[in-house]
Design a protein around this motif. Structure first.
Motif, short mmCIF file in Angstrom:
data_model
loop_
_atom_site.label_atom_id
_atom_site.label_comp_id
_atom_site.label_asym_id
_atom_site.label_seq_id
_atom_site.Cartn_x
_atom_site.Cartn_y
_atom_site.Cartn_z
N ILE A 86 5.84 8.79 6.75
CA ILE A 86 5.07 7.54 6.75
C ILE A 86 5.68 6.61 7.79
N HIS A 87 4.89 6.20 8.76
CA HIS A 87 5.35 5.27 9.79
C HIS A 87 4.70 3.90 9.57
N ASN A 88 5.52 2.96 9.17
CA ASN A 88 5.09 1.58 8.98
C ASN A 88 5.20 0.88 10.33
N ALA A 139 0.84 -1.20 0.00
CA ALA A 139 0.00 0.00 0.00
C ALA A 139 0.87 1.25 0.00
N ILE A 140 1.92 1.24 0.81
CA ILE A 140 2.85 2.38 0.84
C ILE A 140 3.53 2.54 -0.51
N ALA A 141 3.98 1.43 -1.08
CA ALA A 141 4.69 1.47 -2.36
C ALA A 141 3.81 2.04 -3.47
N GLN A 201 9.36 10.79 3.82
CA GLN A 201 10.29 9.95 4.56
C GLN A 201 9.51 8.79 5.18
N VAL A 202 10.05 7.58 5.03
CA VAL A 202 9.39 6.37 5.51
C VAL A 202 10.23 5.72 6.60
N TYR A 203 9.57 5.38 7.70
CA TYR A 203 10.23 4.66 8.79
C TYR A 203 9.45 3.37 9.06
N PHE A 263 2.25 5.97 -2.74
CA PHE A 263 3.23 7.06 -2.71
C PHE A 263 4.18 7.02 -3.91
N SER A 264 3.88 6.16 -4.87
CA SER A 264 4.79 5.96 -6.00
C SER A 264 4.96 7.20 -6.87
N GLY A 265 3.95 8.05 -6.96
CA GLY A 265 4.03 9.21 -7.84
C GLY A 265 4.33 10.51 -7.13
N LEU A 266 4.66 10.43 -5.84
CA LEU A 266 4.93 11.67 -5.10
C LEU A 266 6.41 12.01 -5.13
N ASN A 267 6.73 13.21 -4.71
CA ASN A 267 8.12 13.67 -4.70
C ASN A 267 8.86 13.03 -3.53
#
Length: 292
Positions: free
Chosen positions: A121-123, A75-77, A89-91, A80-84
């Motif tokens: 983004i906090h996973n 879902a994160i991949a 930042q992903v943790y 957020f695939s088209g964002l800058n």
């Protein structure tokens, strides 16, 4: 898409029950529509992300919580695939380290907060401290807390204070410009079983599976109770939870993107307006460039 946001939003946890949310819900969407719908949502979000960065007034913290195989990583991949990436930042939070245990349970999460203008983004998140520790209270003993020398010391008052700490932490963040979105990807036990079997059968996905996943699955009902209680205790108008159907990954991604987009729209972001002096400098610079 705003109807999806309101459908899955929990802003008052007092009457919340997981039984009211269907993991297989997909509205009127069809799987074949996913690519175009998601691309449109991401394109709109990209524009607002640029405004978020330029305005430098808010930060956006997006929390993902779920059972194993619910689809957090994918879902994160996808969403957020088209964002800058420069403004994201992903943790991914794993088990606490020795250093983490030398501080309070919020310490490592506070360090990972996004700056103003950025999306964090906090996973998994600070909620693990009222989820996995609720199911396995012996983990609390690793924190070496005053007055907690045995599992029997971890009573209802302890959990009430921990929920209060989380509410205070999140209220402090929102008061200071961090907008919080909390997603619980609601996968069914049956669907989790199917995904586990796929991971076992597919050599390319074997690495995603661990025997410990089966052990945790045995505690399914305990985890559902822990999630329900956590949402009841921490859902508010300022810090809502979104319980997203997760049995159909393609719809999960649409729902997540819809919520993120609507949240950014609600901020009514604007590009900064330069003072008169700075605008005059821009005009002068333009004239110099044109005369070259």
């Amino acid at each position: 898409m705003s109807d999806l946001t309101s459908k899955f939003r929990v802003k008052n946890g007092k009457k919340f029950s997981l039984k009211d949310f269907d993991p297989g819900y997909a509205n009127s969407f069809k799987k074949g529509d996913t690519k175009d719908v998601l691309a449109g949502l991401i394109e709109e979000t990209f524009d607002l992300q640029t405004e978020l960065y330029a305005a430098n007034k808010y930060a956006l913290l997006i929390i993902f919580q779920a059972m194993d195989a619910a689809g957090k990583d994918s879902a994160i991949a996808h969403t957020f695939s088209g964002l800058n990436p420069q403004a994201c930042q992903v943790y991914s939070f794993k088990q606490p380290s020795t250093e983490d245990y030398e501080h309070d349970f919020l310490w490592r999460h506070y360090k990972a907060l996004p700056e103003r203008g950025r999306i964090g983004i906090h996973n998994r998140s600070h909620y693990e401290n009222v989820l996995v520790t609720k199911v396995h209270p012996e983990l609390i003993l690793n924190e070496n807390l005053p007055g907690i020398d045995d599992v029997k010391d971890i009573d209802g008052r302890f959990w009430a204070r921990r929920y209060e700490s989380i509410r205070g932490f999140e209220n402090h963040l929102t008061d200071n410009g961090t907008v919080i979105i909390k997603f619980f990807l609601n996968v069914s036990k049956h669907e989790q079983k199917k995904r586990f079997l796929k991971r076992i059968d597919d050599p390319k996905k074997n690495w995603k599976f661990s025997a410990s996943d089966i052990e945790e699955r045995k505690h399914w009902n305990d985890y559902m109770d822990a999630y329900e209680k956590a949402i009841q205790e921490t859902a508010s108008d300022n810090c809502p939870w979104y319980v997203i159907p997760a049995d159909r990954k393609w719809f999960t991604r649409i729902a997540i993107s819809s919520v993120i987009l609507q949240t950014l729209k609600d901020l009514k972001l604007k590009y900064p307006v330069l003072p008169k002096e700075e605008k005059e400098k821009l005009d002068e610079s333009k004239k110099l460039l044109e005369r070259e």
